[in-house]
Scaffold this active site. Structure first.
Site, PDB file in Angstrom:
ATOM      1  N   ASN A   9      28.981   4.899  -9.011  1.00 35.95           N
ATOM      2  CA  ASN A   9      29.608   3.723 -10.439  1.00 35.95           C
ATOM      3  C   ASN A   9      28.562   2.261  -9.725  1.00 35.95           C
ATOM      4  O   ASN A   9      28.816   2.130  -8.660  1.00 35.95           O
ATOM      5  CB  ASN A   9      30.535   3.314 -10.046  1.00 35.95           C
ATOM      6  CG  ASN A   9      30.805   2.747 -11.286  1.00 35.95           C
ATOM      7  OD1 ASN A   9      30.744   2.061 -11.858  1.00 35.95           O
ATOM      8  ND2 ASN A   9      32.982   2.289 -11.180  1.00 35.95           N
ATOM      9  N   CYS A  22      32.457  -4.167 -15.417  1.00 31.76           N
ATOM     10  CA  CYS A  22      32.109  -2.696 -15.659  1.00 31.76           C
ATOM     11  C   CYS A  22      31.240  -2.508 -17.150  1.00 31.76           C
ATOM     12  O   CYS A  22      30.202  -1.957 -16.836  1.00 31.76           O
ATOM     13  CB  CYS A  22      32.030  -1.496 -14.913  1.00 31.76           C
ATOM     14  SG  CYS A  22      33.168  -1.157 -13.276  1.00 31.76           S
ATOM     15  N   HIS A  31      26.472  10.870  -9.904  1.00 33.19           N
ATOM     16  CA  HIS A  31      26.373  11.843  -8.037  1.00 33.19           C
ATOM     17  C   HIS A  31      25.207  10.707  -7.519  1.00 33.19           C
ATOM     18  O   HIS A  31      25.288  11.120  -6.623  1.00 33.19           O
ATOM     19  CB  HIS A  31      25.499  13.789  -8.790  1.00 33.19           C
ATOM     20  CG  HIS A  31      25.100  14.114  -7.651  1.00 33.19           C
ATOM     21  ND1 HIS A  31      24.531  14.411  -7.104  1.00 33.19           N
ATOM     22  CD2 HIS A  31      26.232  15.085  -7.465  1.00 33.19           C
ATOM     23  CE1 HIS A  31      23.964  15.406  -6.115  1.00 33.19           C
ATOM     24  NE2 HIS A  31      25.728  15.287  -5.453  1.00 33.19           N
ATOM     25  N   HIS A  59      30.183   5.933 -19.292  1.00 26.76           N
ATOM     26  CA  HIS A  59      30.453   4.751 -18.250  1.00 26.76           C
ATOM     27  C   HIS A  59      30.447   5.621 -16.883  1.00 26.76           C
ATOM     28  O   HIS A  59      31.315   6.997 -17.220  1.00 26.76           O
ATOM     29  CB  HIS A  59      31.892   4.047 -18.058  1.00 26.76           C
ATOM     30  CG  HIS A  59      31.369   3.166 -17.260  1.00 26.76           C
ATOM     31  ND1 HIS A  59      30.477   2.287 -16.451  1.00 26.76           N
ATOM     32  CD2 HIS A  59      32.875   2.829 -16.616  1.00 26.76           C
ATOM     33  CE1 HIS A  59      31.162   1.392 -15.337  1.00 26.76           C
ATOM     34  NE2 HIS A  59      32.789   1.889 -15.282  1.00 26.76           N
ATOM     35  N   HIS A  84      39.794  -5.175 -26.729  1.00 30.49           N
ATOM     36  CA  HIS A  84      39.862  -6.118 -25.120  1.00 30.49           C
ATOM     37  C   HIS A  84      41.570  -6.308 -25.079  1.00 30.49           C
ATOM     38  O   HIS A  84      42.893  -6.734 -26.296  1.00 30.49           O
ATOM     39  CB  HIS A  84      39.838  -7.720 -24.919  1.00 30.49           C
ATOM     40  CG  HIS A  84      39.944  -8.524 -23.819  1.00 30.49           C
ATOM     41  ND1 HIS A  84      40.703  -8.492 -23.171  1.00 30.49           N
ATOM     42  CD2 HIS A  84      38.641  -9.033 -23.182  1.00 30.49           C
ATOM     43  CE1 HIS A  84      40.693  -9.148 -22.094  1.00 30.49           C
ATOM     44  NE2 HIS A  84      39.387  -9.318 -21.856  1.00 30.49           N
ATOM     45  N   HIS A 133      23.903  12.011 -28.761  1.00 32.57           N
ATOM     46  CA  HIS A 133      23.930  11.693 -27.627  1.00 32.57           C
ATOM     47  C   HIS A 133      25.615  10.435 -26.948  1.00 32.57           C
ATOM     48  O   HIS A 133      25.735   9.994 -28.143  1.00 32.57           O
ATOM     49  CB  HIS A 133      23.121  11.700 -27.183  1.00 32.57           C
ATOM     50  CG  HIS A 133      21.354  12.177 -27.377  1.00 32.57           C
ATOM     51  ND1 HIS A 133      21.492  13.994 -26.543  1.00 32.57           N
ATOM     52  CD2 HIS A 133      20.693  11.640 -28.654  1.00 32.57           C
ATOM     53  CE1 HIS A 133      20.218  13.290 -27.154  1.00 32.57           C
ATOM     54  NE2 HIS A 133      19.294  12.842 -28.440  1.00 32.57           N
TER      55      HIS A 133
END
Length: 478
Positions: free
Chosen positions: A381, A168, A377, A348, A247, A344
């Site tokens: 995802n 992702c 909503h 994710h 990572h 802002h």
């Protein structure tokens, strides 16, 4: 004397020339977002509550225990009724996917999004110098990048990168590749296509840690146009300020917490382990340690260090005060005010728990996490492309003004946490949202309530007796 003066003047001129060349070369290495386009699938791919029940019923490997688990997961997911699924699900073929199903899903995305993006900017596909495509769970031959090049008839010297398996957080990895290329090549246009192919990856078994992915992931994608062309800087929307990639693949527990694998019956699915929140928190903390000094003012860093030092002294004087009564797994607050350097927060949409956890850790308000919550909503995802739907929400709500900084935070299998900061180059509050994916519904958000109706529709499952429960009869009551 005149000769010395002349030599001095030449030396000074040469010095000024070198300084100017250095500054000038650095300007050509900047990375700007010229424009971006999120994908909105057609309405015939929209997943309603009724249809969700039908999909779950079709899986003959599930029993009442699994139905109760799924109901609890969906109700608490934060996902609404207007998300999108791949076409094969509506055709009832999710257990029998073909390679073409995945390719067709991606073609529908990039023909729509890349086409709209290039047309809006009046850019020919042949002007694209760099193409980076990331789709984690679909690998085809030829690659998706090659299919895009073929469809749009791009130049034969276009620099191409095709990423798979990056999870992702792949869209920020794609941007990082472009940023690094811009350091060596000037006056370039780059196109990033970020999406996920759900068609071949529907899990039809009954392992709870694997059927959860069916509840969370939805169809989507985004095409992003980046440049370091000096002539286009005034047209740009955002400028990349910094990026940090973390990572934890060397840690066994982090590596295995989020992985594509087979269950006991050999059915392939995406496993989400119970230690996933812990792995995500650890990667997030390590990422923050690196990026925080890059994005916050020195005054806030000094305040935090002083506060932390005082706290340590107090604990040494009275060790009992250093203990915490928080329940296990509760995310800790960072203790630093990120709003001193960031306006802002683009989080994710990995799930309601992810959004709430980051919001709590960074001490954010409901206003700050609203874009991520509303994106989850409305679109669910959408994997690596989800960050751009969140950014589009901010733009559609006319929140982004010149000089504002946007903090993007993403997580991905591996386990990875990638983050970056964008600076808004010009006001995006007036007439900028021509191709915005939120245009059709932005006035309806945020709604008074984001509770989905799954409990209302399927709550009766909680009272069913395993001995007498019959699926066909039960679902006739919907």
């Amino acid at each position: 004397m005149d000769l010395l003066l002349l030599l001095f003047s030449l030396l000074l001129s040469y010095l000024f020339f070198k300084i100017w060349k250095l500054i000038d070369s650095k300007q050509d290495k900047d990375c700007y977002i010229l424009d971006y386009q999120c994908h909105k699938p057609s309405d015939d791919r929209m997943v309603s509550t009724q249809f969700s029940g039908e999909i779950i019923y079709r899986n003959q490997n599930l029993g009442l225990t699994e139905y109760k688990f799924l109901l609890k997961a969906i109700v608490s997911s934060g996902i609404g009724e207007q998300t999108y699924a791949p076409r094969l699900v509506f055709e009832g073929r999710e257990e029998r996917p073909s390679l073409q199903d995945g390719i067709s899903e991606m073609e529908e995305f990039y023909v729509d999004s890349i086409g709209k993006l290039l047309e809006r900017q009046q850019i020919s596909p042949k002007q694209i110098d760099i193409l980076v495509v990331n789709v984690s769970m679909l690998s085809s031959m030829p690659s998706l990048a090659s299919r895009i090049i073929n469809h749009y008839k791009m130049r034969d010297d276009v620099k191409v990168f095709n990423l798979t398996g990056m999870g992702c957080s792949a869209s920020l990895i794609s941007v990082d590749i472009v940023k690094n290329i811009f350091k060596s090549y000037t006056n370039k246009l780059a196109l990033v296509a970020t999406s996920e192919s759900l068609s071949p990856n529907w899990y039809s078994g009954n392992n709870r840690s694997m059927i959860l992915a069916n509840c969370l992931f939805r169809s989507g994608g985004c095409a992003i146009l980046l440049t370091n062309k000096r002539s286009l800087r005034k047209k740009a929307m955002f400028k990349l300020k910094c990026m940090v990639r973390t990572h934890h693949g060397a840690r066994e527990d982090s590596y295995n917490c989020c992985i594509q694998t087979e269950d006991e019956q050999g059915r392939v699915g995406f496993y989400l382990g119970k230690n996933l929140p812990k792995a995500a928190t650890r990667a997030f903390v390590d990422n923050l340690k690196i990026i925080t000094p890059k994005i916050l003012p020195i005054t806030e860093l000094l305040r935090f260090m002083l506060k932390h030092l005082i706290k340590k002294i107090k604990i040494l004087q009275n060790p009992s005060k250093g203990s915490t009564n928080l329940p296990p797994g509760t995310p800790l607050k960072a203790g630093i005010n990120f709003k001193t350097g960031i306006e802002h927060f683009c989080i994710h949409t990995g799930g309601k728990a992810v959004i709430d956890g980051i919001g709590h850790s960074l001490d954010l308000t409901e206003y700050d996490i609203e874009p991520a919550r509303m994106t989850l909503h409305r679109f669910g995802n959408t994997s690596a492309s989800s960050l751009w739907y969140v950014l589009a929400y901010m733009e559609a709500k006319k929140r982004l003004k010149r000089g504002d900084r946007v903090f993007m935070i993403s997580f991905g299998a591996g386990f990875k946490c990638n983050s970056c900061v964008w600076e808004v180059v010009r006001d995006l509050t007036v007439g900028e949202a021509k191709g915005n994916v939120w245009n059709h519904c932005i006035n309806d958000y945020p709604p008074k309530s984001i509770l989905n109706p799954y409990m209302e529709k399927f709550g009766w499952i909680q009272d069913e007796d395993p001995e007498t429960f019959k699926i066909p009869d039960a679902f006739n009551f919907m």
